[in-house]
Write a protein that holds these residues in place. Sequence first.
Motif, PDB file in Angstrom:
ATOM      1  N   LYS A 107     111.235  68.765  29.393  1.00  0.00           N
ATOM      2  CA  LYS A 107     111.304  68.723  30.856  1.00  0.00           C
ATOM      3  C   LYS A 107     110.093  69.433  31.470  1.00  0.00           C
ATOM      4  N   ALA A 108     109.722  70.557  30.879  1.00  0.00           N
ATOM      5  CA  ALA A 108     108.549  71.283  31.365  1.00  0.00           C
ATOM      6  C   ALA A 108     107.279  70.483  31.136  1.00  0.00           C
ATOM      7  N   ALA A 109     107.183  69.838  29.977  1.00  0.00           N
ATOM      8  CA  ALA A 109     106.012  69.005  29.687  1.00  0.00           C
ATOM      9  C   ALA A 109     105.902  67.871  30.701  1.00  0.00           C
ATOM     10  N   LYS A 110     107.015  67.254  31.034  1.00  0.00           N
ATOM     11  CA  LYS A 110     107.014  66.200  32.048  1.00  0.00           C
ATOM     12  C   LYS A 110     106.524  66.737  33.383  1.00  0.00           C
ATOM     13  N   PHE A 111     107.023  67.892  33.783  1.00  0.00           N
ATOM     14  CA  PHE A 111     106.638  68.480  35.065  1.00  0.00           C
ATOM     15  C   PHE A 111     105.133  68.759  35.094  1.00  0.00           C
ATOM     16  N   ILE A 112     104.615  69.364  34.033  1.00  0.00           N
ATOM     17  CA  ILE A 112     103.186  69.692  33.972  1.00  0.00           C
ATOM     18  C   ILE A 112     102.345  68.423  33.946  1.00  0.00           C
ATOM     19  N   TYR A 113     102.766  67.442  33.165  1.00  0.00           N
ATOM     20  CA  TYR A 113     102.026  66.188  33.062  1.00  0.00           C
ATOM     21  C   TYR A 113     101.945  65.486  34.416  1.00  0.00           C
ATOM     22  N   LEU A 114     103.083  65.339  35.092  1.00  0.00           N
ATOM     23  CA  LEU A 114     103.083  64.687  36.398  1.00  0.00           C
ATOM     24  C   LEU A 114     102.247  65.479  37.401  1.00  0.00           C
ATOM     25  N   ASN A 115     102.346  66.787  37.327  1.00  0.00           N
ATOM     26  CA  ASN A 115     101.570  67.641  38.226  1.00  0.00           C
ATOM     27  C   ASN A 115     100.071  67.444  38.030  1.00  0.00           C
ATOM     28  N   GLN A 116      99.648  67.329  36.789  1.00  0.00           N
ATOM     29  CA  GLN A 116      98.223  67.240  36.471  1.00  0.00           C
ATOM     30  C   GLN A 116      97.647  65.833  36.643  1.00  0.00           C
ATOM     31  N   GLY A 121      98.254  66.397  43.107  1.00  0.00           N
ATOM     32  CA  GLY A 121      99.117  67.462  42.607  1.00  0.00           C
ATOM     33  C   GLY A 121     100.246  67.822  43.544  1.00  0.00           C
ATOM     34  N   ILE A 122     100.592  66.915  44.451  1.00  0.00           N
ATOM     35  CA  ILE A 122     101.657  67.186  45.422  1.00  0.00           C
ATOM     36  C   ILE A 122     103.016  67.061  44.733  1.00  0.00           C
ATOM     37  N   TYR A 123     103.938  67.974  45.058  1.00  0.00           N
ATOM     38  CA  TYR A 123     105.319  67.815  44.601  1.00  0.00           C
ATOM     39  C   TYR A 123     106.112  67.264  45.779  1.00  0.00           C
ATOM     40  N   ARG A 124     106.621  66.049  45.619  1.00  0.00           N
ATOM     41  CA  ARG A 124     107.357  65.398  46.703  1.00  0.00           C
ATOM     42  C   ARG A 124     108.491  64.595  46.112  1.00  0.00           C
ATOM     43  N   ILE A 194     103.772  69.468  59.605  1.00  0.00           N
ATOM     44  CA  ILE A 194     103.632  68.846  58.295  1.00  0.00           C
ATOM     45  C   ILE A 194     104.965  68.897  57.564  1.00  0.00           C
ATOM     46  N   LYS A 195     105.103  68.004  56.569  1.00  0.00           N
ATOM     47  CA  LYS A 195     106.335  67.960  55.784  1.00  0.00           C
ATOM     48  C   LYS A 195     106.009  67.421  54.405  1.00  0.00           C
ATOM     49  N   TYR A 196     106.130  68.254  53.359  1.00  0.00           N
ATOM     50  CA  TYR A 196     105.839  67.824  52.000  1.00  0.00           C
ATOM     51  C   TYR A 196     107.088  67.389  51.254  1.00  0.00           C
ATOM     52  N   ASN A 197     108.256  67.725  51.759  1.00  0.00           N
ATOM     53  CA  ASN A 197     109.463  67.490  51.006  1.00  0.00           C
ATOM     54  C   ASN A 197     110.583  67.133  51.966  1.00  0.00           C
ATOM     55  N   GLU A 198     111.754  66.803  51.459  1.00  0.00           N
ATOM     56  CA  GLU A 198     112.859  66.463  52.334  1.00  0.00           C
ATOM     57  C   GLU A 198     113.468  67.700  52.975  1.00  0.00           C
ATOM     58  N   LYS A 199     113.110  68.875  52.473  1.00  0.00           N
ATOM     59  CA  LYS A 199     113.618  70.121  53.036  1.00  0.00           C
ATOM     60  C   LYS A 199     112.459  70.873  53.673  1.00  0.00           C
TER      61      LYS A 199
END
Length: 272
Positions: A107-116, A121-124, A194-199
Motif C-alpha cells: 500500500k505504501a509502495a502504491k502511494f509513493i509510486y502514484l505520488n512520484q 504530485g497532487i493528492y486528490r 482553492i480546493k485540492y480535496n473533497e474536504k
Amino acid sequence: MSFLQYNNSKPFLRWAGGKSWLTKHLYNIRIGEYQNYHEPFLGGAATFFYLNPDRSYLSDMNIDLVNTYLAVRDEARLVIEALETFTNTESFYYEIRSKVFESSAEKAAKFIYLNQTSFNGIYRVNLKGVYNVPFGFRKKNFLDRHTILSAQTALQGTEIFESDFYSTLDNINERDLVFLDPPYTVSHNENGFIKYNEKLFSYDDQIRLSDMINKIRERGAFYILTNAAHPIVEEIFGNGDRILRLNRANLIGGFNAGRGQTSELIFTNTNL
C-alpha cells in the motif's frame, strides 16, 4: 533538548504546498532549544526532515499518507522491494491506481509510486474518496532507494498517527515546538479560493487553528505557522507574535496556472 540541526534526509514524497523552500529561512525564524517536535499537517514533512528532531509526533487526517509513513519507518526495505516491480508507463500507472493491495508495504509502495508519477504530485480524491489524479508523464525515476532508507532512519523515535489537528494538543507540553502547515483556505495574494480535496480546510477550521495556537502559547510551547499571504489570514492569526512575509516560486497547478512568485506568511513565537 533538540535544536536546529541539519540532517541529510529529505522528503520521499512530492507534496503540493510542501515546505522544502522554507528550510533555508529557518535560521531567520530563530529556533532555539525545544523539547518534542509536533507536525499535525504532515504532508511531505520537509521541515521535520530538515530539523531532524530527537522526539516527534507526526500526524495527519489522510490515513493513506499516515500508513505510508508508518510503513517507511517500520519496513522500508519491503516498500522498496515492491516499488522495484513497478514501471513508469501510462498503462501501468492506471493499473496500479485501480489496484487494491493487502500488505502495508505494498500500500505504501502504491502511494509513493502514484505520488512520484502523477500529475504535479497532487493528492486528490473524488466524492467517493477514490484517488483520481492522472498520469504525469514524468521521466524522473520514481524510486530513490537512498531517500527512502534515509527517511526510515529519521523516522525512528517518532509517533505517527491519524488525527484531527486540534486533538494533537493532548501531546503538546511546555517548550515543545509545533510546526503548522494547514491546507490553504484562500490562495496567495488575494487570488480567491482553492480546493485540492473533497474536504476543504474551511474558515471555521482556521478559527479552530487560531484557538489551538492560543493554547500552545498558554502552555509555554513554541509554534511556527505557515499560511497564505492574505488579509483574512492576518486578521485571524495576528495575535501580536512575529510575522514574516516570504516569497517563493509557485509550483502548483497546470501550465496555465500563472506560475511565478507568491508570498506566504509565517507566524511564530520562537523569538520569545
